[in-house]
Design an enzyme around this catalytic site. Structure first.
Site, PDB file in Angstrom:
ATOM      1  N   LYS A 289       0.835  -1.201   0.000  1.00  0.00           N
ATOM      2  CA  LYS A 289       0.000   0.000   0.000  1.00  0.00           C
ATOM      3  C   LYS A 289       0.871   1.252   0.000  1.00  0.00           C
ATOM      4  O   LYS A 289       1.998   1.201   0.483  1.00  0.00           O
ATOM      5  CB  LYS A 289      -0.851   0.043   1.285  1.00  0.00           C
ATOM      6  CG  LYS A 289      -1.989  -0.940   1.324  1.00  0.00           C
ATOM      7  CD  LYS A 289      -2.785  -0.781   2.608  1.00  0.00           C
ATOM      8  CE  LYS A 289      -3.952  -1.744   2.669  1.00  0.00           C
ATOM      9  NZ  LYS A 289      -4.994  -1.513   1.661  1.00  0.00           N
ATOM     10  N   ASP A 359      -3.024  -7.394  -1.890  1.00  0.00           N
ATOM     11  CA  ASP A 359      -3.729  -6.479  -0.990  1.00  0.00           C
ATOM     12  C   ASP A 359      -5.219  -6.835  -0.879  1.00  0.00           C
ATOM     13  O   ASP A 359      -5.911  -6.330   0.008  1.00  0.00           O
ATOM     14  CB  ASP A 359      -3.547  -5.033  -1.474  1.00  0.00           C
ATOM     15  CG  ASP A 359      -3.914  -4.014  -0.401  1.00  0.00           C
ATOM     16  OD1 ASP A 359      -4.057  -4.423   0.771  1.00  0.00           O
ATOM     17  OD2 ASP A 359      -4.043  -2.823  -0.739  1.00  0.00           O
ATOM     18  N   ARG A 363     -10.563 -11.195   1.602  1.00  0.00           N
ATOM     19  CA  ARG A 363     -11.418 -12.208   0.984  1.00  0.00           C
ATOM     20  C   ARG A 363     -10.759 -13.581   0.994  1.00  0.00           C
ATOM     21  O   ARG A 363     -11.439 -14.608   0.971  1.00  0.00           O
ATOM     22  CB  ARG A 363     -11.812 -11.756  -0.433  1.00  0.00           C
ATOM     23  CG  ARG A 363     -10.655 -11.523  -1.362  1.00  0.00           C
ATOM     24  CD  ARG A 363     -11.053 -10.705  -2.581  1.00  0.00           C
ATOM     25  NE  ARG A 363     -11.242  -9.287  -2.262  1.00  0.00           N
ATOM     26  CZ  ARG A 363     -11.660  -8.371  -3.132  1.00  0.00           C
ATOM     27  NH1 ARG A 363     -11.926  -8.705  -4.384  1.00  0.00           N
ATOM     28  NH2 ARG A 363     -11.807  -7.122  -2.767  1.00  0.00           N
TER      29      ARG A 363
HETATM   30  N1  BES Z   1      -8.186  -3.626   4.240  1.00  0.00           N
HETATM   31  C1  BES Z   1      -8.324  -3.199   2.904  1.00  0.00           C
HETATM   32  C2  BES Z   1      -9.577  -2.383   2.654  1.00  0.00           C
HETATM   33  C3  BES Z   1      -9.632  -1.038   3.294  1.00  0.00           C
HETATM   34  C4  BES Z   1      -8.937   0.014   2.753  1.00  0.00           C
HETATM   35  C5  BES Z   1     -10.434  -0.839   4.378  1.00  0.00           C
HETATM   36  C6  BES Z   1      -9.023   1.255   3.334  1.00  0.00           C
HETATM   37  C7  BES Z   1     -10.529   0.411   4.952  1.00  0.00           C
HETATM   38  C8  BES Z   1      -9.826   1.460   4.426  1.00  0.00           C
HETATM   39  C9  BES Z   1      -8.371  -4.395   1.964  1.00  0.00           C
HETATM   40  O1  BES Z   1      -7.623  -5.488   2.345  1.00  0.00           O
HETATM   41  C10 BES Z   1      -7.853  -3.919   0.634  1.00  0.00           C
HETATM   42  O2  BES Z   1      -6.734  -3.508   0.590  1.00  0.00           O
HETATM   43  N2  BES Z   1      -8.696  -3.971  -0.375  1.00  0.00           N
HETATM   44  C11 BES Z   1      -8.327  -3.517  -1.670  1.00  0.00           C
HETATM   45  C12 BES Z   1      -8.949  -4.466  -2.664  1.00  0.00           C
HETATM   46  C13 BES Z   1      -8.483  -4.250  -4.070  1.00  0.00           C
HETATM   47  C14 BES Z   1      -7.011  -4.555  -4.203  1.00  0.00           C
HETATM   48  C15 BES Z   1      -9.313  -5.136  -4.967  1.00  0.00           C
HETATM   49  C16 BES Z   1      -8.871  -2.100  -1.854  1.00  0.00           C
HETATM   50  O3  BES Z   1      -9.946  -1.784  -1.358  1.00  0.00           O
HETATM   51  O4  BES Z   1      -8.181  -1.295  -2.471  1.00  0.00           O
HETATM   52 ZN    ZN Z   2      -7.349  -5.678   4.429  1.00  0.00          ZN
HETATM   53 ZN    ZN Z   3      -5.577  -5.306   1.741  1.00  0.00          ZN
END
Ligand code: BES
Ligand code: ZN
Ligand code: ZN
Length: 513
Positions: A289, A359, A363
């Site tokens: 990230k 990331d 899921r």
């Molecule tokens: N934990 C994150 C989602 C998240 C991001 C929650 C910011 C709260 C605030 C999750 O694991 C993630 O990174 N999801 C990605 C998915 C994408 C790569 C398909 C996202 O939301 O960018």
């Molecule tokens: Zn996450």
């Molecule tokens: Zn994530």
């Protein structure tokens, strides 16, 4: 600093019911007034406030009873009270249970900031406009919740802590004593548990590793009648949870699979299953990230923390249902052993997953947990996760989005949320969302080949791991699990414990069935 032994009991808070005729007085009395229009001018309306106070304060013209208006009479020494605080409820026809939560949260924070530690709340002025008992009970519940949730602050990691404890009293009539004391006791238990879940979320990732989370859960669950089992890596391997393990691989912290079982009715009755995402830190893994706000990813275990909280409440309220909670807990880190984009793993239910973005890890761990929960043949499965950033883009931090194809579950969720006062919004989930996550080399890809609807796609992915005949719903709490501003006075900056109250109401809907 070791916080390993800091647990649940620390959050014991008490509100004591006291008869208004009692001679004992706290340092401060909190009175409530509404607002009304008199000759086109906003004025305070003193109904419900006893005569002596009304007569003394009603000449204060600047006091109009507007919602959240607080007027503080410091050092007034009136009728045995050193201080008096008058809190505005706004126009009586606009008062909701949520506004009571808001106002009592604001009051308690203000009083705390004045370093006043013993407080009397005048219930009659806060509740007099409720005629039927059910409404009055719910309003009392809201007032109590606002106070207990509002006074939580995570000072645990400050070197100087406020040691002095609050003593809060609700003043009411003798005839209210038994019923109100019971309600206060029940609500306190719920609020304490929510604050415990908030603490789990607020704790930084170095103090709340998967093993810490498991340890805290076990401690909190002792004497609640919950059976807690903590499973380690070998068990996870034996269960063929390769999707879960693929996320844990990059971290030196071992993953934990937390199981909380509650039996509140005959063993022949099917349980409800609650599953929570327990990512104690989500760096993104190899698909790392950006560093801005990455520190917030300590909150990526809030789904897990809130499931733990809901299970603790269900057990302590001794609901007449069976329930099992599952929390797969791990870190998501880059490292020499970490999963690489393009890797293919086989989930517990045999489906293969191409991990095209490390990331999108929530899921993956939920896939195996949902498959495991399905093996318990439950009445339904509810999962809760900070799954997608897209969820907070879609709904912000007020509404929690949920997904289900099952109408009965949807109705129960709306009803539960209505009772809890938490806001939910049903999001779309259909076959088309699945089309976007077909894999090129494996059965499924963990990210979409298309654009948009990221939260629905996440939900469609999860659905692939729930046995078909089991009603299932997914809550994406990415926008509501923590607050970055003090939007709600009873729930300031930090973890919110969102949906615990709703899950408990939801669980109640299965009692005696
Ligand atoms: N934990 C994150 C989602 C998240 C991001 C929650 C910011 C709260 C605030 C999750 O694991 C993630 O990174 N999801 C990605 C998915 C994408 C790569 C398909 C996202 O939301 O960018
Ligand atoms: Zn996450
Ligand atoms: Zn994530």
């Amino acid at each position: 600093m070791n916080i390993g032994d800091f647990y649940f009991m620390k959050f014991k808070q008490q509100i004591v019911f006291r008869k208004e005729s009692d001679d004992k007085k706290s340092e401060i009395l909190v009175l409530f007034v509404t607002s009304t229009l008199l000759n086109k001018k906003k004025t305070a309306h003193w109904e419900g406030v006893s005569k002596e106070f009304k007569n003394h304060f009603k000449s204060e013209e600047s006091l109009v009873g507007a919602f959240k208006e607080l007027t503080f009479f410091r050092g007034i020494n009136f009728k045995g009270y050193q201080h008096i605080l008058i809190a505005g409820l706004g126009e009586s026809q606009k008062i909701t249970h949520e506004s009571l939560r808001e106002i009592s949260g604001k009051v308690i924070k203000t009083v705390k900031s004045f370093k006043i530690f013993t407080i009397d709340f005048d219930l009659n002025s806060a509740l007099h406009f409720y005629n039927d008992t059910d409404n009055k009970k719910a309003a009392l519940q809201a007032l109590t919740e606002g106070i207990l949730l509002g006074q939580y602050e995570s000072s645990l990691f400050k070197s100087k802590k406020e040691e002095k404890e609050f003593q809060i009293f609700f003043l009411g009539s003798k005839s209210q004593s038994d019923l109100f004391s019971l309600i206060i006791k029940k609500v306190s238990l719920i609020a304490e548990t929510i604050n415990f879940s908030r603490y789990l979320g607020d704790a930084p990732a170095n103090k709340m590793t998967p093993r810490d989370l498991a340890h805290q859960t076990r401690k909190a669950a002792s004497k609640t009648g919950l059976k807690v089992s903590i499973k380690g890596k070998e068990w996870i391997k034996k269960e063929k949870m390769e999707a879960f393990l693929s996320v844990a691989k990059g971290s030196s912290e071992p993953p934990q699979f937390i199981i909380m079982e509650y039996r509140g009715t005959s063993s022949t009755k099917k349980p409800i299953c609650l599953v929570g995402k327990g990512l104690t830190f989500d760096s993104g893994g190899i698909s790392i990230k950006p560093s801005q706000s990455m520190e917030e990813m300590k909150y990526d275990m809030c789904g897990g923390a809130n499931v733990i909280g809901a299970m603790l409440v269900i057990a302590q309220l001794k609901l007449k249902i069976n329930a099992i909670g599952f929390v797969p807990a791990t870190e998501n880190m880059p490292g020499p052993a970490a999963t690489k984009p393009g890797d293919i793993v086989e989930a517990r239910n045999g489906k293969t997953i191409e991990i095209n973005n490390t990331d999108a890890e929530g899921r993956l761990i939920l896939a195996d947990a949902l498959s495991y929960a399905s093996s318990k043949k439950p009445i339904c499965i509810i999962d809760m996760a900070t799954l997608t950033g897209a969820m907070s883009v879609a709904l912000g931090n007020i509404y929690t989005g949920f997904f289900t194809k099952n109408e009965d579950l949807s109705k129960r969720i709306f009803k539960a949320a209505e009772l809890s006062g938490e806001k939910v919004w049903q999001m779309p989930l259909c076959e088309a969302h699945l089309d976007d996550i077909k894999g090129s080399f494996g059965d499924l890809s963990n990210i979409s080949s298309g654009k948009g609807a990221g939260s629905s796609i996440g939900a469609a992915f999860l659905e692939q791991f729930v046995d078909e005949d089991i009603p299932w719903a997914h809550f994406d709490i990415a926008g509501t699990a923590w607050n970055t501003s003090n939007r709600l006075s009873y729930c300031p900056k930090g973890a919110t414990g969102v949906m615990i109250r709703t899950l408990v109401e939801f669980a109640k809907s299965f009692e005696n069935k």
